[in-house]
Design a protein around this motif. Structure first.
Motif, PDB file in Angstrom:
ATOM      1  N   LEU A 221      37.095   5.497  10.946  1.00  0.00           N
ATOM      2  CA  LEU A 221      36.131   6.050  10.402  1.00  0.00           C
ATOM      3  C   LEU A 221      35.739   7.078  11.030  1.00  0.00           C
ATOM      4  O   LEU A 221      35.516   6.957  12.441  1.00  0.00           O
ATOM      5  CB  LEU A 221      34.908   4.913  10.565  1.00  0.00           C
ATOM      6  CG  LEU A 221      33.550   5.193  10.044  1.00  0.00           C
ATOM      7  CD1 LEU A 221      33.467   4.793   8.788  1.00  0.00           C
ATOM      8  CD2 LEU A 221      32.952   3.651  10.847  1.00  0.00           C
ATOM      9  N   ASN A 222      35.078   7.850  10.090  1.00  0.00           N
ATOM     10  CA  ASN A 222      34.074   9.579  10.829  1.00  0.00           C
ATOM     11  C   ASN A 222      32.687   8.966  10.981  1.00  0.00           C
ATOM     12  O   ASN A 222      32.026   9.201   9.535  1.00  0.00           O
ATOM     13  CB  ASN A 222      34.830  10.376   9.459  1.00  0.00           C
ATOM     14  CG  ASN A 222      33.937  12.042  10.260  1.00  0.00           C
ATOM     15  OD1 ASN A 222      33.002  11.654  11.056  1.00  0.00           O
ATOM     16  ND2 ASN A 222      34.179  12.798   9.553  1.00  0.00           N
ATOM     17  N   THR A 223      32.251   8.669  11.489  1.00  0.00           N
ATOM     18  CA  THR A 223      30.769   8.292  11.140  1.00  0.00           C
ATOM     19  C   THR A 223      30.226   8.493  11.194  1.00  0.00           C
ATOM     20  O   THR A 223      28.555   8.807  11.604  1.00  0.00           O
ATOM     21  CB  THR A 223      30.594   7.319  12.397  1.00  0.00           C
ATOM     22  OG1 THR A 223      31.069   7.536  14.025  1.00  0.00           O
ATOM     23  CG2 THR A 223      31.209   5.565  12.157  1.00  0.00           C
ATOM     24  N   THR A 224      30.773  10.394  11.703  1.00  0.00           N
ATOM     25  CA  THR A 224      29.619  11.504  11.800  1.00  0.00           C
ATOM     26  C   THR A 224      28.667  11.835  10.572  1.00  0.00           C
ATOM     27  O   THR A 224      28.730  11.706   9.199  1.00  0.00           O
ATOM     28  CB  THR A 224      30.615  13.211  12.040  1.00  0.00           C
ATOM     29  OG1 THR A 224      31.187  12.977  13.167  1.00  0.00           O
ATOM     30  CG2 THR A 224      29.107  14.234  12.001  1.00  0.00           C
ATOM     31  N   VAL A 225      27.235  12.195  10.305  1.00  0.00           N
ATOM     32  CA  VAL A 225      26.456  11.702   9.774  1.00  0.00           C
ATOM     33  C   VAL A 225      26.775  13.011   8.511  1.00  0.00           C
ATOM     34  O   VAL A 225      27.579  14.096   8.650  1.00  0.00           O
ATOM     35  CB  VAL A 225      24.887  12.521  10.317  1.00  0.00           C
ATOM     36  CG1 VAL A 225      24.534  12.356   8.829  1.00  0.00           C
ATOM     37  CG2 VAL A 225      24.610  11.438  11.047  1.00  0.00           C
ATOM     38  N   ALA A 226      26.833  12.817   7.757  1.00  0.00           N
ATOM     39  CA  ALA A 226      27.801  13.237   6.043  1.00  0.00           C
ATOM     40  C   ALA A 226      26.405  14.265   6.160  1.00  0.00           C
ATOM     41  O   ALA A 226      25.698  14.695   6.532  1.00  0.00           O
ATOM     42  CB  ALA A 226      27.091  12.475   5.171  1.00  0.00           C
ATOM     43  N   PRO A 227      27.238  15.696   5.806  1.00  0.00           N
ATOM     44  CA  PRO A 227      26.454  17.413   5.803  1.00  0.00           C
ATOM     45  C   PRO A 227      25.467  17.366   4.972  1.00  0.00           C
ATOM     46  O   PRO A 227      24.868  17.813   5.541  1.00  0.00           O
ATOM     47  CB  PRO A 227      27.448  17.763   5.908  1.00  0.00           C
ATOM     48  CG  PRO A 227      28.713  16.971   5.130  1.00  0.00           C
ATOM     49  CD  PRO A 227      28.829  15.291   5.392  1.00  0.00           C
ATOM     50  N   ARG A 228      25.319  16.732   3.873  1.00  0.00           N
ATOM     51  CA  ARG A 228      24.399  16.798   2.751  1.00  0.00           C
ATOM     52  C   ARG A 228      23.238  16.583   3.185  1.00  0.00           C
ATOM     53  O   ARG A 228      22.872  14.950   3.954  1.00  0.00           O
ATOM     54  CB  ARG A 228      24.816  15.758   1.601  1.00  0.00           C
ATOM     55  CG  ARG A 228      25.881  16.730   0.025  1.00  0.00           C
ATOM     56  CD  ARG A 228      25.523  16.038  -0.656  1.00  0.00           C
ATOM     57  NE  ARG A 228      26.814  15.136  -0.236  1.00  0.00           N
ATOM     58  CZ  ARG A 228      27.064  13.444  -0.630  1.00  0.00           C
ATOM     59  NH1 ARG A 228      26.489  13.859  -2.095  1.00  0.00           N
ATOM     60  NH2 ARG A 228      27.933  12.920  -0.418  1.00  0.00           N
TER      61      ARG A 228
END
Ligand code: NAG
Ligand code: NAG
Ligand code: NAG
Ligand code: NAG
Length: 439
Positions: A385-392
């Motif tokens: 899981l890429n839990t980095t905050v979504a860019p939008r």
């Protein structure tokens, strides 16, 4: 009774996992509006809550609109009836389960009620509104109750298989709502057994925090806080799912709770950090959260927990918005879970007017993220899981216009019996009060 058919149905039910199936969008719907939700993208509606009478039969829901509900039913949708949900009903369920005779009476009464009102199945929701803390030590009562729930589950499974074989109708579905807290799951649920007799398990991955805590914290974090210690490390969605899967339950048999509300705390000291002394003051529906954002509440995203909070004055609300929900839905896909439970869909923006995100933004988001997706039982081949905050920057996207008029169903005065209103959903911070008044 056709024994061969019965056995065949049971065997089929046992080996059938939900692989290759559509991702379930299970919408809990509280009965107090008396109408059917127009949430077309839900695959299942779970209508709450039916009562267990003193004679151990299942009867209608508190405000009893079963008849109207049936008349507006969409033929493509599966509609389940939930039983339990409130402290009083949970106590009644415990009594019902404790005797073979009363269990049998209950089991038979469920088939009758579900078929009479054209429901497609039942959800056993014997979970309190507010998550119980970890049990001090599993006593005999807890051990007995755990066995009784598995027994009831097996008896219902046999009843529904038998009834389907006898009548040629589609078998009634059986689901069980389980706790979202690891310690509770360990002591109160025989998970591998329940996963065999139930079609799937709904995991109550919300209400991790409430009035018993006396601190401000998020009630439904995806992950634990970076500085969490001991039991606090388990009060999050990821811990619950990882624990259940570690007991051998196929992930596709799990549906993951997505709360459509936040929980508000008022700080009782000058400290304004999460974890500081506070009193829980109530639950805030999604549509109301949208209005808060428009009226000056400050939104902060908790990167470690993957969920937002909003603050104003001495109050803080831990909640979910479309950004954290996207992370949670992606998590459910990464973990190959069978679906999500939107709890409750009544709090989604049905008219699209409160949040300016279209009609039913929560349900639509789940649909959009899972529309070309089928649940697989193979080991995961995707990246972690890429839990980095979504860019939008969704804060910007979701800033709603302030609306003076509220949808009728949100007005607490409309169409509901004050007693019923108190009992349903989200008595949240008033667990002990509700308990006292129910009896
Ligand atoms: C269903 O979901 C899709 C995809 O997100 C959305 O475009 C559509 O408006 C939704 N329909 C309803 C009735 O909510
Ligand atoms: C789903 O698949 C169809 C057909 O392959 C495609 O046209 C559509 O854009 C896809 N939708 C999403 C949300 O990926
Ligand atoms: C995770 O997502 C972020 C934001 O979308 C992106 O910048 C980053 O490269 C991604 N990381 C990985 C390992 O894919
Ligand atoms: C997101 O948008 C809001 C409102 O336009 C702005 O105040 C905020 O700084 C933005 N946040 C980020 C991380 O870009």
């Amino acid at each position: 009774m056709n024994l061969a058919l019965l056995l065949l149905s049971i065997i089929l039910a046992l080996i059938k996992a939900d692989c290759g199936e559509e991702f379930k969008i299970i919408c809990y719907f509280s009965s107090w509006t008396g109408i059917h939700p127009e949430a077309k993208n839900c695959t299942h509606i779970v209508y709450t809550f039916a009562r267990i009478e003193d004679d151990n039969t299942l009867t209608g829901v508190w405000s009893n609109p079963l008849k109207e509900f049936k008349n507006t039913k969409d033929p493509d949708l599966k509609v389940l009836l939930a039983v339990g949900g409130q402290d009083y009903a949970i106590k009644r369920a415990g009594e019902m389960m404790s005797k073979d005779e009363s269990r049998q009476k209950f089991v038979i009464s469920t088939t009758k009620l579900l078929r009479t009102h054209e429901f497609d199945g039942i959800d056993l929701n014997f979970e309190p509104n507010e998550a119980l803390g970890p049990p001090s030590s599993p006593n005999q009562q807890v051990i007995d109750d755990k066995k009784k729930l598995s027994t009831l589950c097996k008896e219902l499974q046999e009843e529904y298989a038998e009834e389907a074989g006898r009548t040629g109708r589609t078998r009634l579905l059986l689901t069980i709502t389980v706790s979202g807290i690891k310690k509770q799951l360990e002591s109160r649920f025989d998970l591998p057994e329940l996963a065999k007799c139930a079609d799937w398990l709904n995991v109550q991955t919300y209400d991790y925090r409430g009035s018993h805590d006396k601190i401000a914290d998020h009630h439904s974090p995806l992950m634990h806080a970076k500085n969490a210690e001991d039991n606090d490390k388990d009060l999050n969605q990821n811990s619950a799912i990882k624990f259940i899967v570690s007991t051998g339950v196929e992930p596709s048999k799990l549906s993951f709770g997505l709360p459509a509300y936040g929980k508000k705390f008022r700080f009782t000291s000058d400290s304004r950090d999460m974890g500081s002394a506070a009193t829980c003051v109530g639950s805030v529906p999604y549509i109301e959260l949208c209005r808060n954002i428009a009226s000056g509440w400050q939104r902060i995203f908790l990167d470690d927990r993957k969920v937002p909070i909003m603050m104003k004055g001495d109050e803080v609300i831990g909640y979910d918005d479309l950004q954290s929900m996207e992370l949670k839905i992606n998590y459910a896909k990464e973990q190959r879970l069978g679906g999500v439970v939107i709890y409750p869909v009544n709090f989604d923006d049905s008219s699209g007017q409160s949040c300016s995100q279209g009609k039913f933004p929560i349900v639509s988001l789940v649909k959009q993220l899972t529309s070309n997706y089928t649940v697989s039982c193979l080991p995961p081949t995707t990246q972690p899981l890429n839990t980095t905050v979504a860019p939008r920057n969704r804060t910007k996207n979701i800033t709603p216009k302030w609306k003076q008029s509220r949808p009728d169903y949100f007005n607490p005065g409309i169409g509901l019996h004050p007693k019923v209103h108190r009992r349903l959903f989200i008595s949240a911070c008033m667990n002990s009060v509700a308990k006292k008044k129910e009896t």
